[in-house]
Design an enzyme around this catalytic site. Structure first.
Site, PDB file in Angstrom:
ATOM      1  N   LYS A 112       0.819  -1.217   0.000  1.00 37.79           N
ATOM      2  CA  LYS A 112       0.000   0.000   0.000  1.00 37.79           C
ATOM      3  C   LYS A 112       0.850   1.262   0.000  1.00 37.79           C
ATOM      4  O   LYS A 112       0.432   2.293  -0.501  1.00 37.79           O
ATOM      5  CB  LYS A 112      -0.908   0.030   1.223  1.00 37.79           C
TER       6      LYS A 112
HETATM    7  C1  LIG Z   1      -0.930  -7.755   2.318  1.00 41.56           C
HETATM    8  C2  LIG Z   1      -2.047  -7.673   1.329  1.00 41.56           C
HETATM    9  N1  LIG Z   1      -2.053  -8.516   0.300  1.00 41.56           N
HETATM   10  C3  LIG Z   1      -3.037  -8.487  -0.610  1.00 41.56           C
HETATM   11  C4  LIG Z   1      -4.087  -7.611  -0.512  1.00 41.56           C
HETATM   12  C5  LIG Z   1      -5.144  -7.607  -1.583  1.00 41.56           C
HETATM   13  O1  LIG Z   1      -4.994  -6.496  -2.416  1.00 41.56           O
HETATM   14  P1  LIG Z   1      -6.239  -5.921  -3.200  1.00 41.56           P
HETATM   15  O2  LIG Z   1      -7.226  -5.516  -2.183  1.00 41.56           O
HETATM   16  O3  LIG Z   1      -5.704  -4.765  -3.968  1.00 41.56           O
HETATM   17  O4  LIG Z   1      -6.753  -7.012  -4.051  1.00 41.56           O
HETATM   18  C6  LIG Z   1      -4.141  -6.724   0.570  1.00 41.56           C
HETATM   19  C7  LIG Z   1      -5.228  -5.763   0.782  1.00 41.56           C
HETATM   20  O5  LIG Z   1      -5.699  -5.083  -0.040  1.00 41.56           O
HETATM   21  C8  LIG Z   1      -3.070  -6.723   1.485  1.00 41.56           C
HETATM   22  O6  LIG Z   1      -3.038  -5.839   2.469  1.00 41.56           O
HETATM   23  N1  LIG Z   2      -6.449  -5.263   2.186  1.00 34.55           N
HETATM   24  C1  LIG Z   2      -6.820  -3.911   2.285  1.00 34.55           C
HETATM   25  C2  LIG Z   2      -8.282  -3.695   2.131  1.00 34.55           C
HETATM   26  C3  LIG Z   2      -8.581  -2.357   1.538  1.00 34.55           C
HETATM   27  O1  LIG Z   2      -8.128  -2.371   0.246  1.00 34.55           O
HETATM   28  P1  LIG Z   2      -7.932  -1.107  -0.676  1.00 34.55           P
HETATM   29  O2  LIG Z   2      -6.798  -1.485  -1.549  1.00 34.55           O
HETATM   30  O3  LIG Z   2      -9.202  -0.920  -1.372  1.00 34.55           O
HETATM   31  O4  LIG Z   2      -7.608   0.084   0.157  1.00 34.55           O
HETATM   32  C4  LIG Z   2      -6.251  -3.355   3.577  1.00 34.55           C
HETATM   33  O5  LIG Z   2      -5.230  -3.843   3.994  1.00 34.55           O
HETATM   34  O6  LIG Z   2      -6.800  -2.470   4.165  1.00 34.55           O
END
Ligand SMILES: Cc1ncc(COP(=O)(O)O)c(C=O)c1O
Ligand SMILES: N[C@@H](CCOP(=O)(O)O)C(=O)O
Length: 470
Positions: A112
């Site tokens: 993120k």
């Molecule tokens: C460590 C981790 N891996 C994978 C994901 C999944 O990613 P996305 O929500 O973009 O599919 C998340 C949360 O979004 C996460 O925090």
């Molecule tokens: N896995 C995410 C969930 C939120 O996902 P986002 O990519 O839409 O912000 C988290 O860790 O918060």
């Protein structure tokens, strides 16, 4: 570049307005009117370039004329200078044609940060230029929240309220949110799961009077700028492995479908991506949808990969819109069915279009642990549970052995020390800047899963609301 809503009933916006809007006013998600193209020679020229330079070339077409090139460059240089690895998102080889792209070298140890470090700077820039404030509301299953808090803490123009599911994130994840002392930061433990948190955030955006009163903005991947920033690392990984000459596949640990949708965007822009593998834990709505064509929410089960404990996968709406020939009326129908009956059926042509690019595979708890243990023993590499799901899914779906697969390494193993230690016998340590995290004092509120209670809390902490009332 202009941005349209998947539901076709919100104003068409430029980049800066889409950035501040987050969710479109018709409840849909913004995406660009057309996909910018990057030709093969330009892609080949990315080889050996610093990350910020590739980012500049990939991101600039999405911004149009709205952010001066020199400002974008300064923001990118600053954002990625803070990463603990000079390559920002380095590749690690696990075997002949399997690689992990480590996306966790930012300040909060998850992918993120790659987007959020830029998003914070972009929002600050646009708000200052407009002399405006914003109240950011976000939902997190653990990682978005800490990355957003890190990116926005202490900013004058912004108050930030993050909802996380009470008792359903790791201790490290919770403390990364609750130990930040900045007065503009507010962590809320919600009595519910991540889907409840996300539904409340969307409900606040869809409550237009509240949204306008507080100047609401969003930092979840419903915000288009999040996706754009995540497109970049698909280019850097693929080029390092021989693109555009050689295609590459990606296996992506998936929850809200933002990260893998960024891969789809990279492919639309001209990057030769062979397959995109949707890797899920037992909260496998996306893998099931690919199999059956029915998108059907079931109860969320708590797993060792809590950030992926998600059943309502927001960004799937963006893919459906594109795969459906960009027909907003069709999307409105599907989303109405989802909110009325908790399910919808994808028609055969749309499903075929999705299956032409995506595979899906899930890993259960035993498979996650076995993958962590085996990878540690055989490759001497410690996976976090989310990345392990990607590795397991890559193993289940690999097609052409000549095409390398990159698993997105979405979190540092030290964010989930208990699960990693159980599976490998090794307890990963937090890096020095977080070494005392478990001793820092915490500050958070516990709220019921109730829109009015949450809105009252947000209003009371929003300096925009006080400004509006004064
Ligand atoms: C460590 C981790 N891996 C994978 C994901 C999944 O990613 P996305 O929500 O973009 O599919 C998340 C949360 O979004 C996460 O925090
Ligand atoms: N896995 C995410 C969930 C939120 O996902 P986002 O990519 O839409 O912000 C988290 O860790 O918060």
């Amino acid at each position: 570049m202009r941005y349209i809503s998947t539901r076709g009933e919100a104003p068409v916006l430029g980049f800066s307005d889409a950035l501040l809007a987050g969710l479109a006013r018709d409840g849909g998600l913004y995406l660009p009117e057309s996909w910018p193209q990057i030709d093969a020679a330009t892609i080949a020229g990315f080889a050996g370039k610093p990350y910020w330079q590739v980012a500049e070339r990939v991101i600039a077409p999405f911004l149009g004329e709205e952010i001066a090139p020199k400002d974008l460059r300064a923001m990118l240089q600053e954002a990625y200078a803070a990463f603990a690895h000079p390559a920002v998102t380095p590749l690690v080889q696990l075997d002949d044609n399997l690689f992990v792209q480590e996306l966790f070298h930012g300040p909060t140890l998850a992918f993120k940060d790659v987007a959020m470090q830029l998003l914070g700077r972009l929002m600050d820039h646009v708000l200052k230029a407009r002399g405006r404030r914003a109240t950011i509301v976000g939902a997190t299953s653990g990682d978005t929240g800490s990355a957003a808090i890190e990116a926005f803490r202490g900013l004058d123009q912004v108050d930030i309220v993050i909802l996380y599911p009470h008792g359903r994130v790791s201790d490290v994840q919770r403390r990364q949110m609750t130990t930040v002392a900045a007065p503009n930061v507010h962590a809320v433990a919600l009595e519910g799961n991540f889907d409840d948190c996300q539904a409340l955030v969307k409900a606040m955006f869809n409550h237009h009077a509240f949204r306008d009163e507080l100047g609401l903005s969003g930092v979840n991947s419903i915000n288009w700028a999040r996706i754009v920033a995540q497109v970049v690392y698909y280019f850097t990984a693929a080029v390092a492995l021989g693109a555009p000459r050689r295609p590459v596949s990606f296996a992506v640990p998936t929850g809200n479908f933002g990260d893998i949708f960024a891969g789809y965007v990279a492919k639309r822009m001209g990057l030769p991506i062979e397959r995109l593998v949707i890797a899920t834990n037992v909260n496998d709505i996306l893998a099931r949808t690919l199999e059956t064509g029915a998108y059907e929410a079931r109860g969320v089960v708590a797993t060792s990969a809590p950030s992926m404990d998600i059943q309502v996968s927001s960004n799937f709406e963006r893919l459906l819109f594109d795969a459906h020939g960009r027909d907003p009326a069709a999307l409105r129908g599907l989303m109405a069915s989802l909110s009325q009956s908790g399910r919808f059926e994808i028609d055969a042509a749309t499903l075929a279009a999705i299956r032409a690019e995506f595979d899906g595979a899930r890993a259960d708890e035993a498979e996650i642990a076995a993958t962590i243990g085996r990878t540690w023993r055989e490759a001497g590499y410690l996976l976090d549970p989310h990345t392990a799901i990607g590795v397991a899914a890559a193993g289940k779906t690999a097609r052409d052995p000549a095409v390398p697969t990159v698993v997105l390494g979405t979190a540092h193993p030290a964010k989930f020390p208990d699960a990693v230690e159980r599976a490998s016998g090794v307890r990963p340590a937090l890096p020095a800047h977080l070494a005392d995290l478990l001793e820092r004092p915490e500050r958070f509120a516990v709220l019921a899963n109730d829109l009015k209670a949450v809105e009252d809390f947000v209003r009371a902490r929003s300096r925009s609301a006080r400004g509006a009332a004064a």
